[in-house]
Design a protein around this motif. Structure first.
Motif, PDB file in Angstrom:
ATOM      1  N   ARG A  11       0.445  -0.856  -0.188  1.00  0.00           N
ATOM      2  CA  ARG A  11       0.009   0.208   0.298  1.00  0.00           C
ATOM      3  C   ARG A  11       1.082   1.450   0.019  1.00  0.00           C
ATOM      4  NH1 ARG A  11      -3.008   2.264   4.940  1.00  0.00           N
ATOM      5  NH2 ARG A  11      -2.154   0.796   5.924  1.00  0.00           N
ATOM      6  N   ALA A  14      -1.577   6.312   2.468  1.00  0.00           N
ATOM      7  CA  ALA A  14      -1.443   6.230   4.133  1.00  0.00           C
ATOM      8  C   ALA A  14      -2.731   7.215   4.322  1.00  0.00           C
ATOM      9  CB  ALA A  14      -0.464   5.873   4.935  1.00  0.00           C
ATOM     10  N   SER A  19      -7.780   4.878   3.339  1.00  0.00           N
ATOM     11  CA  SER A  19      -7.807   3.910   4.174  1.00  0.00           C
ATOM     12  C   SER A  19      -9.457   3.714   3.680  1.00  0.00           C
ATOM     13  CB  SER A  19      -7.392   3.675   5.362  1.00  0.00           C
ATOM     14  OG  SER A  19      -6.769   3.528   5.754  1.00  0.00           O
ATOM     15  N   PRO A  30      -6.721  -1.941   4.567  1.00  0.00           N
ATOM     16  CA  PRO A  30      -5.544  -1.423   4.987  1.00  0.00           C
ATOM     17  C   PRO A  30      -4.774  -2.659   5.966  1.00  0.00           C
ATOM     18  CG  PRO A  30      -6.924   0.018   5.705  1.00  0.00           C
ATOM     19  CD  PRO A  30      -7.892  -1.378   5.368  1.00  0.00           C
ATOM     20  N   VAL A  32      -0.907  -3.404   7.835  1.00  0.00           N
ATOM     21  CA  VAL A  32       0.245  -3.856   8.745  1.00  0.00           C
ATOM     22  C   VAL A  32       0.750  -4.561   9.436  1.00  0.00           C
ATOM     23  CG1 VAL A  32       1.548  -2.493  10.057  1.00  0.00           C
ATOM     24  CG2 VAL A  32      -0.080  -1.281   8.853  1.00  0.00           C
ATOM     25  N   TYR A  34       4.400  -6.666  10.685  1.00  0.00           N
ATOM     26  CA  TYR A  34       5.538  -4.922  11.739  1.00  0.00           C
ATOM     27  C   TYR A  34       6.443  -6.326  12.312  1.00  0.00           C
ATOM     28  CZ  TYR A  34       2.453  -5.589  15.191  1.00  0.00           C
ATOM     29  OH  TYR A  34       1.330  -5.967  16.795  1.00  0.00           O
ATOM     30  N   ASP A  39      11.586  -2.516   9.425  1.00  0.00           N
ATOM     31  CA  ASP A  39      10.325  -1.385   9.056  1.00  0.00           C
ATOM     32  C   ASP A  39       8.887  -2.042   9.084  1.00  0.00           C
ATOM     33  OD1 ASP A  39      12.283   0.254   9.249  1.00  0.00           O
ATOM     34  OD2 ASP A  39      12.618   0.597   7.410  1.00  0.00           O
ATOM     35  N   PRO A  40       8.162  -1.352   9.464  1.00  0.00           N
ATOM     36  CA  PRO A  40       6.619  -1.599   9.064  1.00  0.00           C
ATOM     37  C   PRO A  40       6.400  -1.369   7.963  1.00  0.00           C
ATOM     38  CG  PRO A  40       7.032  -0.192  11.027  1.00  0.00           C
ATOM     39  CD  PRO A  40       7.739   0.001  10.887  1.00  0.00           C
ATOM     40  N   GLN A  41       5.544  -2.535   7.504  1.00  0.00           N
ATOM     41  CA  GLN A  41       5.179  -2.929   5.687  1.00  0.00           C
ATOM     42  C   GLN A  41       3.644  -2.161   5.645  1.00  0.00           C
ATOM     43  OE1 GLN A  41       6.304  -6.020   3.658  1.00  0.00           O
ATOM     44  NE2 GLN A  41       6.310  -5.454   1.919  1.00  0.00           N
ATOM     45  N   SER A  42       3.192  -1.841   5.051  1.00  0.00           N
ATOM     46  CA  SER A  42       1.690  -0.417   4.555  1.00  0.00           C
ATOM     47  C   SER A  42       1.361  -1.832   3.635  1.00  0.00           C
ATOM     48  CB  SER A  42       1.626  -0.058   4.785  1.00  0.00           C
ATOM     49  OG  SER A  42       1.957   0.985   5.515  1.00  0.00           O
ATOM     50  N   HIS A  91      -9.296  -3.423   9.437  1.00  0.00           N
ATOM     51  CA  HIS A  91      -8.240  -3.262   9.499  1.00  0.00           C
ATOM     52  C   HIS A  91      -7.668  -4.649  10.007  1.00  0.00           C
ATOM     53  CE1 HIS A  91      -4.247  -1.679  10.585  1.00  0.00           C
ATOM     54  NE2 HIS A  91      -4.068  -0.856  10.144  1.00  0.00           N
ATOM     55  N   ASP A  93      -3.273  -5.887  11.879  1.00  0.00           N
ATOM     56  CA  ASP A  93      -1.829  -6.156  12.088  1.00  0.00           C
ATOM     57  C   ASP A  93      -1.699  -7.941  12.769  1.00  0.00           C
ATOM     58  OD1 ASP A  93      -2.384  -3.413  12.252  1.00  0.00           O
ATOM     59  OD2 ASP A  93      -2.251  -3.445  14.693  1.00  0.00           O
TER      60      ASP A  93
END
Length: 193
Positions: A11, A14, A19, A30, A32, A34, A39-42, A91, A93
């Protein structure tokens, strides 16, 4: 241990407005990914594909392979936001997992052999207080569920976290904090007349 595969796309945009457009126009949500010192990835995930997977209770205590740009990332689900009144996901995570590193996961608790217990024969019933417990383990040892054996359960007896049978390499997280955190998971009571 079950594994699931989920397709996703990176994505680029942001924010709250992006979203909302993603959910409304693309029937996607959306997400994430992590953890694992990266690094976090969207990501963008197909809503219906994820909703279908969440109908299986084992999904929440399993390794999920997320396929992004031809590469698979091993994860566990850490949070899932749902609409308060409709069957809609908002959403997700995900946390990356690495073999050999301990993870914290919520897994279901199953109560077994209730019919064979002395309490059941005396007309008792098991009143469950906890149906999910947090465990610490390595990804390769992740159980689909943990069990409490009720074979010897008596009327009036409380069953605690320490009564949960865990496979080798799996530990109930709360028990690490000491005896004061050994909370009750079930109580055997007499049926009302």
């Amino acid at each position: 241990m079950s594994t699931y595969t989920l397709n996703a796309q990176v994505r680029e945009v942001a924010g709250k407005g992006a979203s909302r457009r993603l959910r409304r126009l693309n029937d996607s949500i959306p997400a994430v990914v992590y953890g694992a010192n990266e690094d976090p990835q969207s990501l963008t995930i197909d809503h219906d594909e994820l909703l279908h997977l969440t109908e299986d209770s084992q999904f929440f205590s399993s390794i999920i392979n997320i396929a992004v740009d031809g590469k698979e990332v091993r994860t566990i689900i850490k949070d899932l936001q749902r609409h308060p009144s409709r069957p809609v996901l908002l959403h997700a995570d995900f946390q990356r997992v690495v073999d050999g590193q301990t993870i914290s996961v919520k897994v279901p608790v199953r109560f077994e052999n209730e019919a064979a217990s002395p309490a059941s024969k005396a007309g008792g019933k098991v009143f469950t207080l906890v149906n999910v417990v947090t465990v610490l383990c390595k990804p390769e040892n992740l159980p689909e569920y943990v069990t409490v054996d009720l074979t010897n359960a008596e009327l009036g007896q409380n069953l605690y976290l320490s009564d949960i049978a865990t496979p080798e390499g799996v530990e109930v997280a709360a028990l690490r904090l000491g005896k004061d955190h050994n909370q009750a998971v079930a109580r055997v009571v007499a049926k009302r007349k």
